[in-house]
Design an enzyme around this catalytic site. Structure first.
Site, mmCIF file in Angstrom:
data_model
loop_
_atom_site.group_PDB
_atom_site.id
_atom_site.type_symbol
_atom_site.label_atom_id
_atom_site.label_comp_id
_atom_site.label_asym_id
_atom_site.label_seq_id
_atom_site.Cartn_x
_atom_site.Cartn_y
_atom_site.Cartn_z
ATOM 1 N N SER A 192 0.755 -1.281 -0.105
ATOM 2 C CA SER A 192 -0.089 -0.246 -0.115
ATOM 3 C C SER A 192 0.818 1.259 0.037
ATOM 4 O O SER A 192 0.470 2.304 -0.527
ATOM 5 C CB SER A 192 -1.031 -0.013 1.317
ATOM 6 O OG SER A 192 -0.311 -0.226 2.370
ATOM 7 N N HIS A 220 -5.062 -2.867 -3.271
ATOM 8 C CA HIS A 220 -4.727 -2.094 -3.977
ATOM 9 C C HIS A 220 -4.488 -2.783 -5.511
ATOM 10 O O HIS A 220 -4.369 -2.038 -6.465
ATOM 11 C CB HIS A 220 -3.374 -1.305 -3.782
ATOM 12 C CG HIS A 220 -3.302 -0.538 -2.462
ATOM 13 N ND1 HIS A 220 -3.831 1.093 -2.532
ATOM 14 C CD2 HIS A 220 -3.375 -0.858 -1.212
ATOM 15 C CE1 HIS A 220 -4.030 1.132 -1.185
ATOM 16 N NE2 HIS A 220 -3.390 0.044 -0.461
ATOM 17 N N LYS A 251 -11.513 1.026 -2.159
ATOM 18 C CA LYS A 251 -10.421 1.672 -3.009
ATOM 19 C C LYS A 251 -11.107 1.802 -4.582
ATOM 20 O O LYS A 251 -11.931 2.806 -4.820
ATOM 21 C CB LYS A 251 -9.161 0.952 -2.836
ATOM 22 C CG LYS A 251 -8.868 1.311 -1.403
ATOM 23 C CD LYS A 251 -7.466 0.740 -0.836
ATOM 24 C CE LYS A 251 -7.224 1.203 0.346
ATOM 25 N NZ LYS A 251 -6.826 0.258 1.439
HETATM 26 C C1 LIG Z 1 -6.769 0.230 2.847
HETATM 27 C C2 LIG Z 1 -6.109 -1.144 3.080
HETATM 28 C C3 LIG Z 1 -7.083 -2.117 3.874
HETATM 29 C C4 LIG Z 1 -8.352 -1.646 4.710
HETATM 30 O O1 LIG Z 1 -9.416 -1.439 4.035
HETATM 31 P P1 LIG Z 1 -10.494 -0.616 4.301
HETATM 32 O O2 LIG Z 1 -11.457 -0.972 3.679
HETATM 33 O O3 LIG Z 1 -10.071 0.773 4.030
HETATM 34 O O4 LIG Z 1 -10.697 -1.039 6.073
HETATM 35 C C5 LIG Z 1 -6.490 -3.252 4.169
HETATM 36 N N1 LIG Z 1 -5.470 -3.888 3.433
HETATM 37 C C6 LIG Z 1 -4.528 -2.766 2.666
HETATM 38 C C7 LIG Z 1 -3.631 -3.602 1.903
HETATM 39 C C8 LIG Z 1 -5.122 -1.515 2.323
HETATM 40 O O5 LIG Z 1 -4.397 -0.619 1.664
#
Ligand SMILES: *Cc1c(COP(=O)(O)O)cnc(C)c1O
Length: 403
Positions: A192, A220, A251
């Site tokens: 991330s 991602h 995302k």
């Molecule tokens: C953003 C993210 C999460 C968390 O997801 P949310 O839906 O925002 O709680 C988990 N793992 C990774 C790698 C992330 O980037």
């Protein structure tokens, strides 16, 4: 800080307020205090914030779906039909036909036997790991895994073996040398904060050789990687080789929530055992309907991904022409600067040039690697991308290790 006199619990003289003042002062002194900053516009390539209009390079809305017409319309229609709140956990009365429809749609998208929804990626990761492993077991976790995986490992009470980032040799050695009842390997597919990609083929081989299960976090990668946009497992044809594939709705899919693609029997166990699934109110049906529309957009509109990748290539070429390290492997590009103050200062200068890119500091990233983290979106124009590059040039950024 307010000087208004208050009494009782919550007053600024109460013990917790004293603790908080002390810790905030320490964070401030180290450049690590964090502040909220509300947007006055929808998520998008250009946002209104603090009275300014800025080109946004800090959103994970990679396909520009968060505010898209089809996603909004699906959510509105579902609100009209189902109302807003779900009133309870899915195991009580919070379950709707829309949740099941979305799970079926995601299972087809992920080519999985089963999909189970969670309220967030954070809830999925902290919920799933303790169901799979516990005391007497071992979980092998990449050093740069997302905080939610780190916390899931801790909550499981299994032995946690952190292997150096993307180092399959070290992972293999750890798998060989660690005695445990069950062995589970867990990794982000796209990391991330660095935007690099896990050596997944090699990790799968190591797991097979040592009888370990594998869970990956595609937060991602969903909507970004793979010919159909289903992630790194799809890109590498490894869907069948990975026990659990977690993806988020938050995302590239532009909403809120997460899911795991796995076998029917694992999904059934999670329904009975995953605490964030059992003890938390179900996602609104409107969110599920919006996610269905987002998956449909990913499946039916490859132009979205083509625009994203055009922008990714433009940006990585631009970074390289400045002598900065950049691989066009995902929509995330770190420019590592070192100390937190350097990253904050660079973010301030870029903002003066109309570019919103947030400084990322410890503990989100390791000490000494504070950075600007640029996220590209299909919704950016080439003009937006070029503005980011020109402003970066104007700021005279020197990446750590290249000064
Ligand atoms: C953003 C993210 C999460 C968390 O997801 P949310 O839906 O925002 O709680 C988990 N793992 C990774 C790698 C992330 O980037």
């Amino acid at each position: 800080m307010s000087d208004v006199k208050q009494e009782g619990v919550g007053a600024s003289s109460a013990p917790a307020s004293g603790w908080a003042r002390e810790e905030l002062a320490s964070l401030q002194a180290r450049g690590l205090r964090r502040y909220l900053e509300p947007l006055d516009s929808p998520q998008g390539p250009v946002v209104r914030v603090g009275g300014e209009t800025l080109v946004n390079f800090s959103s994970n809305d990679y396909l520009g779906l968060a505010a898209s017409a089809s996603v909004r319309a699906a959510a509105i229609a579902a609100v009209e039909r189902y109302g807003l709140g779900t009133g309870a956990s899915r195991l009580v009365v919070g379950d709707t036909a829309v949740h099941h429809r979305l799970e079926a749609r995601l299972a087809a998208f992920e080519r999985a036997e089963a999909v189970l929804l969670f309220n967030s990626g954070y809830a999925a990761n902290t919920g799933i790991l303790p169901v799979l492993v516990g005391p007497g077991d071992a979980v092998f976790s990449d050093a740069l895994n997302h905080a939610s995986l780190v916390d899931g490992c801790r909550l499981s009470r299994a032995r946690v073996v952190v292997f150096p980032h993307a180092d399959v040799e070290a992972l293999t050695k750890a798998l060989e040398e660690t005695p445990a009842r069950r062995k589970l390997v867990v990794t982000d597919t796209v990391f991330s904060m660095d935007g690099d990609v896990a050596p997944l083929r090699e990790i799968v081989a190591a797991c097979r050789a040592h009888g370990a299960a594998l869970m990956v976090d595609e937060a991602h990668a969903t909507g970004v990687l793979g010919a159909r946009g289903a992630g790194l497992c799809e890109e590498l044809g490894l869907e069948d080789q990975v026990d659990l594939r977690m993806g988020t709705l938050s995302k590239a899919l532009g909403g809120q929530g997460a899911y795991v693609a796995t076998s029917r029997v694992v999904a059934d166990l999670l329904i009975s055992r995953a605490r964030p699934f059992i003890y938390s109110t179900a996602l609104p049906a409107a969110m599920c309907a919006a996610a269905e529309a987002a998956v449909e957009a990913v499946e039916k509109d490859p132009a979205l991904r083509e625009r994203l990748w055009r922008n990714i290539r433009r940006f990585s070429d631009g970074l390289r022409s400045m002598g900065l390290r950049a691989e066009p492997r995902s929509a995330v590009f770190p420019v590592v600067l070192g100390g937190p103050e350097r990253a904050l200062e660079a973010a301030r200068k870029l903002r003066e040039a109309g570019v919103l890119v947030k400084a990322i500091r410890p503990p989100t990233v390791p000490e000494g690697t504070s950075r600007l983290r640029f996220c590209l979106s299909a919704a950016h124009t080439l003009g937006h991308v070029d503005l980011a590059l020109e402003s970066l040039r104007g700021v005279g950024v020197h990446q750590r290790g290249e000064e």
